[in-house]
Design an enzyme around this catalytic site. Sequence first.
Site, PDB file in Angstrom:
ATOM      1  N   SER A  21      55.107  33.337  57.240  1.00  0.00           N
ATOM      2  CA  SER A  21      56.302  33.856  56.555  1.00  0.00           C
ATOM      3  C   SER A  21      55.959  34.433  55.189  1.00  0.00           C
ATOM      4  CB  SER A  21      57.289  32.702  56.371  1.00  0.00           C
ATOM      5  OG  SER A  21      58.325  33.085  55.505  1.00  0.00           O
ATOM      6  N   TYR A  51      59.356  24.674  52.924  1.00  0.00           N
ATOM      7  CA  TYR A  51      59.218  25.589  54.075  1.00  0.00           C
ATOM      8  C   TYR A  51      57.996  26.498  53.878  1.00  0.00           C
ATOM      9  CZ  TYR A  51      59.863  29.660  57.021  1.00  0.00           C
ATOM     10  OH  TYR A  51      59.631  30.692  57.903  1.00  0.00           O
ATOM     11  N   LYS A  80      54.110  26.574  55.861  1.00  0.00           N
ATOM     12  CA  LYS A  80      53.457  27.716  56.507  1.00  0.00           C
ATOM     13  C   LYS A  80      52.077  27.986  55.887  1.00  0.00           C
ATOM     14  CE  LYS A  80      56.631  28.772  59.463  1.00  0.00           C
ATOM     15  NZ  LYS A  80      56.388  28.807  60.904  1.00  0.00           N
TER      16      LYS A  80
HETATM   17  N1  UFG Z   1      72.556  36.711  51.444  1.00  0.00           N
HETATM   18  C1  UFG Z   1      73.826  36.856  50.913  1.00  0.00           C
HETATM   19  N2  UFG Z   1      74.858  36.257  51.578  1.00  0.00           N
HETATM   20  C2  UFG Z   1      74.690  35.547  52.736  1.00  0.00           C
HETATM   21  C3  UFG Z   1      73.389  35.402  53.262  1.00  0.00           C
HETATM   22  C4  UFG Z   1      72.346  36.001  52.587  1.00  0.00           C
HETATM   23  O1  UFG Z   1      74.026  37.485  49.871  1.00  0.00           O
HETATM   24  O2  UFG Z   1      75.681  35.029  53.259  1.00  0.00           O
HETATM   25  C5  UFG Z   1      71.415  37.354  50.759  1.00  0.00           C
HETATM   26  C6  UFG Z   1      70.346  36.364  50.308  1.00  0.00           C
HETATM   27  O3  UFG Z   1      70.657  35.859  49.037  1.00  0.00           O
HETATM   28  C7  UFG Z   1      69.103  37.270  50.329  1.00  0.00           C
HETATM   29  C8  UFG Z   1      69.389  38.277  51.446  1.00  0.00           C
HETATM   30  O4  UFG Z   1      70.808  38.215  51.663  1.00  0.00           O
HETATM   31  O5  UFG Z   1      69.006  37.959  49.122  1.00  0.00           O
HETATM   32  C9  UFG Z   1      68.693  37.922  52.742  1.00  0.00           C
HETATM   33  O6  UFG Z   1      68.959  36.550  53.027  1.00  0.00           O
HETATM   34  P1  UFG Z   1      68.585  35.882  54.421  1.00  0.00           P
HETATM   35  O7  UFG Z   1      69.066  34.484  54.360  1.00  0.00           O
HETATM   36  O8  UFG Z   1      69.046  36.749  55.534  1.00  0.00           O
HETATM   37  O9  UFG Z   1      66.996  35.931  54.443  1.00  0.00           O
HETATM   38  P2  UFG Z   1      65.952  35.369  53.357  1.00  0.00           P
HETATM   39  O10 UFG Z   1      65.369  36.556  52.677  1.00  0.00           O
HETATM   40  O11 UFG Z   1      66.512  34.322  52.514  1.00  0.00           O
HETATM   41  O12 UFG Z   1      64.937  34.606  54.299  1.00  0.00           O
HETATM   42  C10 UFG Z   1      63.933  35.206  55.041  1.00  0.00           C
HETATM   43  C11 UFG Z   1      63.612  34.338  56.236  1.00  0.00           C
HETATM   44  C12 UFG Z   1      63.102  32.997  55.776  1.00  0.00           C
HETATM   45  C13 UFG Z   1      61.921  33.204  54.854  1.00  0.00           C
HETATM   46  C14 UFG Z   1      62.262  34.162  53.758  1.00  0.00           C
HETATM   47  C15 UFG Z   1      61.046  34.517  52.974  1.00  0.00           C
HETATM   48  O13 UFG Z   1      64.760  34.175  57.031  1.00  0.00           O
HETATM   49  O14 UFG Z   1      62.714  32.227  56.882  1.00  0.00           O
HETATM   50  O15 UFG Z   1      62.789  35.374  54.256  1.00  0.00           O
HETATM   51  O16 UFG Z   1      61.293  34.296  51.639  1.00  0.00           O
HETATM   52  F1  UFG Z   1      61.549  32.043  54.285  1.00  0.00           F
END
Ligand code: UFG
Length: 332
Positions: A116, A140, A144
């Site tokens: 990841s 997490y 990894k």
């Molecule tokens: N976000 C919102 N509202 C929501 C959900 C997400 O604003 O309801 C934002 C988050 O703050 C982030 C972006 O949308 O800025 C993407 O969020 P996600 O939860 O879709 O994905 P992440 O970037 O947090 O996570 C992904 C993978 C993880 C991994 C990470 C690496 O899903 O497994 O990238 O940092 F760890």
Amino acid sequence: MKILVVGGAGYIGSHMVKMLLEQGHAVKTFDNLSSGFQDAVLGGDFIRGDLADQAKLDEVFDAHQPDAVMDFASHIRVDESVKHPDKYYFNNVSNTLNLLNAMVRHEVEYFIFSSSAAIFGEPEYVPIDQAHPKNPLNPYGRSKWMIEQILEDYERAYGLKSTCLRYFNAAGADPSGLLSERHEPETHLIPLALQAISGKRGGICVYGRDYDTPDGTCIRDYIHVVDLCAAHGMALGRLMATGLSRRYNLGNGQGYSVQEVIDAAKRVTGYKMKVIDGPRRPGDPARLVADPTPAREELGWVPAYPDLETIILHAWESLGVRLLSERKRRVA
Ligand code: UFG
């Protein structure tokens, strides 16, 4: 080839199983169904089992003698990993070690590991190349990174060859509509936005508008799940042909902000959604964008669906198919 897909009932694993079957491989899926769905495994043999069960692993390796193992079985929620590190180190590290040890015992040499972007932590620069310092910020990401390091030791000691694929933001769904992103609970931006549009939830909350980005919302590199799976196939082919263990960052090299994703979802579906502004989510870096050059140059990996709207369209179509089949089941 005979390929054992561990965690093959989950979102990315189930897409991988479908692709491997289409490519003519003999596929065995091993999954404990803690977060996956058996009906997402579209073919091959399904074995319900847990990586903590070493006797079961021995039985599976004895019976199937795979040529290679692909491992998608991990817990993936950053916030949960902070609250329950025991759960993450037990499953993502200890259970993965059980799998690696079974591979060593049964002389299976080739391993493809789902890593990841979380291993990098807060980026020191973007795009993030493979040499970027690894400073994971949460259990997490650390789990990894631990496995990536363990794999180096296992290669030196036992000759186990591996390729670690560092996913950026996996999204989208198989264009057939047969598979979709299903997490319980769902935490990812694109499926949540589409659920808001479909009326399955009240709206979408934007986690922070005060980041140092052009529109103030976080930027991520969304990569189509089918493109991720294609990279796994290429990575395994190269690993087996060369015997060289590698690590690759998998993203499109193009970032989109949360607001851009919301706007694109509205354009693709033709519907509005309620948008609420909330505080920052702890641990979210402002920008995560991959430099995927080595995957492109060494594997010849060219994403087929780099466009954000196509990624959202496939997610939307798959959600429609799923909601329709759930409604049919309820009515029947
Ligand atoms: N976000 C919102 N509202 C929501 C959900 C997400 O604003 O309801 C934002 C988050 O703050 C982030 C972006 O949308 O800025 C993407 O969020 P996600 O939860 O879709 O994905 P992440 O970037 O947090 O996570 C992904 C993978 C993880 C991994 C990470 C690496 O899903 O497994 O990238 O940092 F760890």
